[in-house]
Design a protein around this motif. Sequence first.
Motif, PDB file in Angstrom:
ATOM      1  N   GLU A  32       0.857  -1.036  -0.049  1.00 34.88           N
ATOM      2  CA  GLU A  32      -0.035  -0.048   0.007  1.00 34.88           C
ATOM      3  C   GLU A  32       0.873   1.329  -0.084  1.00 34.88           C
ATOM      4  O   GLU A  32       1.880   1.345   0.990  1.00 34.88           O
ATOM      5  N   TYR A  33       0.320   2.167  -0.888  1.00 34.35           N
ATOM      6  CA  TYR A  33       1.363   3.535  -0.914  1.00 34.35           C
ATOM      7  C   TYR A  33       0.337   4.554  -0.955  1.00 34.35           C
ATOM      8  O   TYR A  33      -0.490   4.480  -1.821  1.00 34.35           O
ATOM      9  N   ASN A  34       0.910   5.737  -0.001  1.00 33.73           N
ATOM     10  CA  ASN A  34       0.115   6.666  -0.086  1.00 33.73           C
ATOM     11  C   ASN A  34       0.737   7.880  -0.828  1.00 33.73           C
ATOM     12  O   ASN A  34      -0.131   8.972  -0.651  1.00 33.73           O
ATOM     13  N   ASN A  35       2.053   7.801  -1.333  1.00 35.79           N
ATOM     14  CA  ASN A  35       2.409   8.875  -2.171  1.00 35.79           C
ATOM     15  C   ASN A  35       3.594   8.268  -2.769  1.00 35.79           C
ATOM     16  O   ASN A  35       4.091   7.211  -2.510  1.00 35.79           O
ATOM     17  N   ILE A  36       4.214   9.136  -3.708  1.00 38.28           N
ATOM     18  CA  ILE A  36       5.358   8.728  -4.663  1.00 38.28           C
ATOM     19  C   ILE A  36       6.605   8.467  -3.873  1.00 38.28           C
ATOM     20  O   ILE A  36       7.168   7.635  -4.233  1.00 38.28           O
ATOM     21  N   ASP A  37       6.737   8.987  -2.844  1.00 40.83           N
ATOM     22  CA  ASP A  37       8.103   8.779  -1.924  1.00 40.83           C
ATOM     23  C   ASP A  37       7.786   7.248  -1.324  1.00 40.83           C
ATOM     24  O   ASP A  37       8.785   6.666  -1.449  1.00 40.83           O
ATOM     25  N   GLU A  38       6.737   7.038  -0.814  1.00 40.60           N
ATOM     26  CA  GLU A  38       6.606   5.795  -0.454  1.00 40.60           C
ATOM     27  C   GLU A  38       6.651   4.625  -1.281  1.00 40.60           C
ATOM     28  O   GLU A  38       7.003   3.604  -1.003  1.00 40.60           O
ATOM     29  N   ALA A  39       6.540   4.945  -2.475  1.00 42.44           N
ATOM     30  CA  ALA A  39       6.383   4.066  -3.598  1.00 42.44           C
ATOM     31  C   ALA A  39       7.800   3.785  -4.355  1.00 42.44           C
ATOM     32  O   ALA A  39       7.881   3.294  -5.426  1.00 42.44           O
ATOM     33  N   GLN A  40       8.843   4.124  -3.758  1.00 41.58           N
ATOM     34  CA  GLN A  40      10.117   4.177  -4.220  1.00 41.58           C
ATOM     35  C   GLN A  40      10.597   2.609  -4.729  1.00 41.58           C
ATOM     36  O   GLN A  40      11.133   2.763  -5.664  1.00 41.58           O
ATOM     37  N   LYS A  41      10.153   1.528  -4.122  1.00 41.06           N
ATOM     38  CA  LYS A  41      10.286   0.374  -4.377  1.00 41.06           C
ATOM     39  C   LYS A  41       9.250  -0.321  -5.472  1.00 41.06           C
ATOM     40  O   LYS A  41       9.419  -1.334  -6.035  1.00 41.06           O
ATOM     41  N   SER A  42       8.272   0.485  -5.908  1.00 45.45           N
ATOM     42  CA  SER A  42       7.460   0.080  -6.909  1.00 45.45           C
ATOM     43  C   SER A  42       7.679   1.054  -8.058  1.00 45.45           C
ATOM     44  O   SER A  42       6.689   2.104  -8.008  1.00 45.45           O
ATOM     45  N   PRO A  43       8.147   0.655  -9.259  1.00 41.91           N
ATOM     46  CA  PRO A  43       8.196   1.634 -10.175  1.00 41.91           C
ATOM     47  C   PRO A  43       6.904   1.839 -10.785  1.00 41.91           C
ATOM     48  O   PRO A  43       6.249   2.866 -11.600  1.00 41.91           O
ATOM     49  N   LEU A  44       6.110   0.847 -10.779  1.00 38.71           N
ATOM     50  CA  LEU A  44       4.642   0.973 -11.380  1.00 38.71           C
ATOM     51  C   LEU A  44       3.815   1.838 -10.541  1.00 38.71           C
ATOM     52  O   LEU A  44       3.044   2.464 -11.007  1.00 38.71           O
ATOM     53  N   ALA A  45       3.810   1.839  -9.383  1.00 39.81           N
ATOM     54  CA  ALA A  45       2.978   2.658  -8.422  1.00 39.81           C
ATOM     55  C   ALA A  45       3.507   4.094  -8.701  1.00 39.81           C
ATOM     56  O   ALA A  45       2.702   5.027  -8.642  1.00 39.81           O
ATOM     57  N   GLN A  46       4.998   4.297  -8.693  1.00 45.95           N
ATOM     58  CA  GLN A  46       5.430   5.519  -8.891  1.00 45.95           C
ATOM     59  C   GLN A  46       4.715   6.295 -10.326  1.00 45.95           C
ATOM     60  O   GLN A  46       4.441   7.486 -10.239  1.00 45.95           O
ATOM     61  N   GLN A  47       4.682   5.686 -11.326  1.00 46.39           N
ATOM     62  CA  GLN A  47       4.165   6.111 -12.616  1.00 46.39           C
ATOM     63  C   GLN A  47       2.696   6.351 -12.281  1.00 46.39           C
ATOM     64  O   GLN A  47       2.265   7.396 -12.722  1.00 46.39           O
ATOM     65  N   LEU A  48       1.942   5.530 -11.784  1.00 46.82           N
ATOM     66  CA  LEU A  48       0.609   5.803 -11.333  1.00 46.82           C
ATOM     67  C   LEU A  48       0.613   7.187 -10.587  1.00 46.82           C
ATOM     68  O   LEU A  48      -0.463   8.035 -10.696  1.00 46.82           O
ATOM     69  N   PHE A  49       1.280   7.566  -9.840  1.00 47.75           N
ATOM     70  CA  PHE A  49       1.047   8.509  -9.004  1.00 47.75           C
ATOM     71  C   PHE A  49       1.416  10.017  -9.671  1.00 47.75           C
ATOM     72  O   PHE A  49       1.178  10.910  -9.123  1.00 47.75           O
ATOM     73  N   TYR A  50       2.254   9.751 -10.937  1.00 45.85           N
ATOM     74  CA  TYR A  50       2.237  10.863 -11.887  1.00 45.85           C
ATOM     75  C   TYR A  50       0.819  11.400 -12.488  1.00 45.85           C
ATOM     76  O   TYR A  50       0.852  12.412 -13.037  1.00 45.85           O
ATOM     77  N   LEU A  51      -0.307  10.378 -12.107  1.00 46.14           N
ATOM     78  CA  LEU A  51      -1.694  11.019 -12.699  1.00 46.14           C
ATOM     79  C   LEU A  51      -2.191  12.030 -11.338  1.00 46.14           C
ATOM     80  O   LEU A  51      -2.038  11.257 -10.138  1.00 46.14           O
ATOM     81  N   PRO A  52      -2.494  13.245 -11.785  1.00 46.29           N
ATOM     82  CA  PRO A  52      -2.774  14.047 -10.594  1.00 46.29           C
ATOM     83  C   PRO A  52      -3.978  13.763  -9.867  1.00 46.29           C
ATOM     84  O   PRO A  52      -4.148  14.289  -8.603  1.00 46.29           O
ATOM     85  N   PHE A  53      -4.750  12.790 -10.127  1.00 46.34           N
ATOM     86  CA  PHE A  53      -5.762  12.418  -9.466  1.00 46.34           C
ATOM     87  C   PHE A  53      -5.723  11.238  -8.452  1.00 46.34           C
ATOM     88  O   PHE A  53      -6.511  10.732  -7.878  1.00 46.34           O
ATOM     89  N   VAL A  54      -4.411  10.644  -8.675  1.00 47.72           N
ATOM     90  CA  VAL A  54      -4.244   9.405  -7.820  1.00 47.72           C
ATOM     91  C   VAL A  54      -3.825   9.560  -6.375  1.00 47.72           C
ATOM     92  O   VAL A  54      -2.760  10.201  -6.343  1.00 47.72           O
ATOM     93  N   VAL A  77     -11.985   8.412 -16.805  1.00 45.76           N
ATOM     94  CA  VAL A  77     -10.447   7.928 -16.905  1.00 45.76           C
ATOM     95  C   VAL A  77     -10.225   6.721 -16.469  1.00 45.76           C
ATOM     96  O   VAL A  77      -8.844   6.120 -16.918  1.00 45.76           O
ATOM     97  N   LYS A  78     -10.990   5.789 -16.114  1.00 44.54           N
ATOM     98  CA  LYS A  78     -10.609   4.379 -15.900  1.00 44.54           C
ATOM     99  C   LYS A  78     -10.055   3.570 -17.065  1.00 44.54           C
ATOM    100  O   LYS A  78      -9.204   2.757 -16.732  1.00 44.54           O
ATOM    101  N   GLU A  79     -10.639   3.678 -18.266  1.00 45.15           N
ATOM    102  CA  GLU A  79     -10.285   3.031 -19.196  1.00 45.15           C
ATOM    103  C   GLU A  79      -8.575   3.446 -19.764  1.00 45.15           C
ATOM    104  O   GLU A  79      -7.988   2.527 -20.122  1.00 45.15           O
ATOM    105  N   GLU A  80      -8.296   4.808 -19.679  1.00 49.02           N
ATOM    106  CA  GLU A  80      -7.137   5.016 -19.940  1.00 49.02           C
ATOM    107  C   GLU A  80      -6.081   4.636 -18.836  1.00 49.02           C
ATOM    108  O   GLU A  80      -4.944   4.290 -19.310  1.00 49.02           O
ATOM    109  N   VAL A  81      -6.646   4.491 -17.516  1.00 52.41           N
ATOM    110  CA  VAL A  81      -5.752   3.735 -16.596  1.00 52.41           C
ATOM    111  C   VAL A  81      -5.521   2.224 -16.966  1.00 52.41           C
ATOM    112  O   VAL A  81      -4.323   1.763 -16.767  1.00 52.41           O
ATOM    113  N   ALA A  82      -6.661   1.637 -17.144  1.00 58.94           N
ATOM    114  CA  ALA A  82      -6.331   0.425 -17.449  1.00 58.94           C
ATOM    115  C   ALA A  82      -5.289   0.078 -18.711  1.00 58.94           C
ATOM    116  O   ALA A  82      -4.469  -0.784 -18.422  1.00 58.94           O
ATOM    117  N   THR A  83      -5.406   0.892 -19.500  1.00 59.00           N
ATOM    118  CA  THR A  83      -4.728   0.793 -20.909  1.00 59.00           C
ATOM    119  C   THR A  83      -3.115   1.116 -20.551  1.00 59.00           C
ATOM    120  O   THR A  83      -2.105   0.322 -20.874  1.00 59.00           O
TER     121      THR A  83
END
Length: 300
Positions: A32-54, A77-83
Amino acid sequence: MNTFKVSIKETSNDTIIKFELNKFITNHQSFEYNNIDEAQKSPLAQQLFYLPFVKKVYVTSHFIAIERYNIVEWKDVKEEVATQIEDYLNSGGVVVDDSNTSKKVPVTVYAESTPNPAVLKFVANKKLVTATYEFTSIEEAKHSPLATELFHFPFVKSIFIEDNYVSVTKYDIAEWETVTMEVREFIKSFIENGKTVIDENAPVALQNTPEQLDQSFEALDDTSKEIVNIIEEYIKPAVASDGGNIKFESYSPDKKLVKVILQGACSGCPSSTFTLKNGIENMLKEMLNGKVETVEAING
């Protein structure tokens, strides 16, 4: 090559959407990640945090859940996120970098009795597979490292794997009270060590992908589709709780005959063939208004 597919699933919380995967993306671990800093070990989660609504990202073995801020609605936005998730995984993107993590995954496995005295259900606190599998020999089990190793126990007759449990059918050469602990500890250790339960290519090889199952369903006649839907909605949940499964085999409109296959704890059970046959028969007769007269139950 077997590719990742993402399915969008709504939740009871309208700010959270689940993006379910057709293959596992972690070794039965959840993050579970609450922000981009917490997600340092998850490149996927970090990429998702670049979306302003995440707002928050949850990563599990078979789905990614995202909580949004109220600046957008999921329908927009859900279809774009899924893609984006699908493209990232199919390009070989890293989900979680666990190279510095050596600790085992905490796993609980308990044994549960079933109506079939020859079968025990071993239930884990982790999802093991995303489809249903039954193996009646070590040759059939070549796509499942877990089932293959279980068949090395001389008393194992067949193995059924679904969701978070493994149903094991034994031969009469052993009694459950003498072997239950050994099997339970083996399954627990297997999962804790992050070993593969089902090979990635197994769903394709065994004609068990969602796409293949959908194609098989669409090829059925209308009455057969109704029967499948009734089995899925009303009957499968009940037999799954007992470590078993029921599959539609065929429907003969001339004979008004339905054939079903019993798997797991249901297969070979002294009482289940009669009970299920009559239960299904009565339900289908009542719900399909004269289209069904007889149900034949076949042991898988």
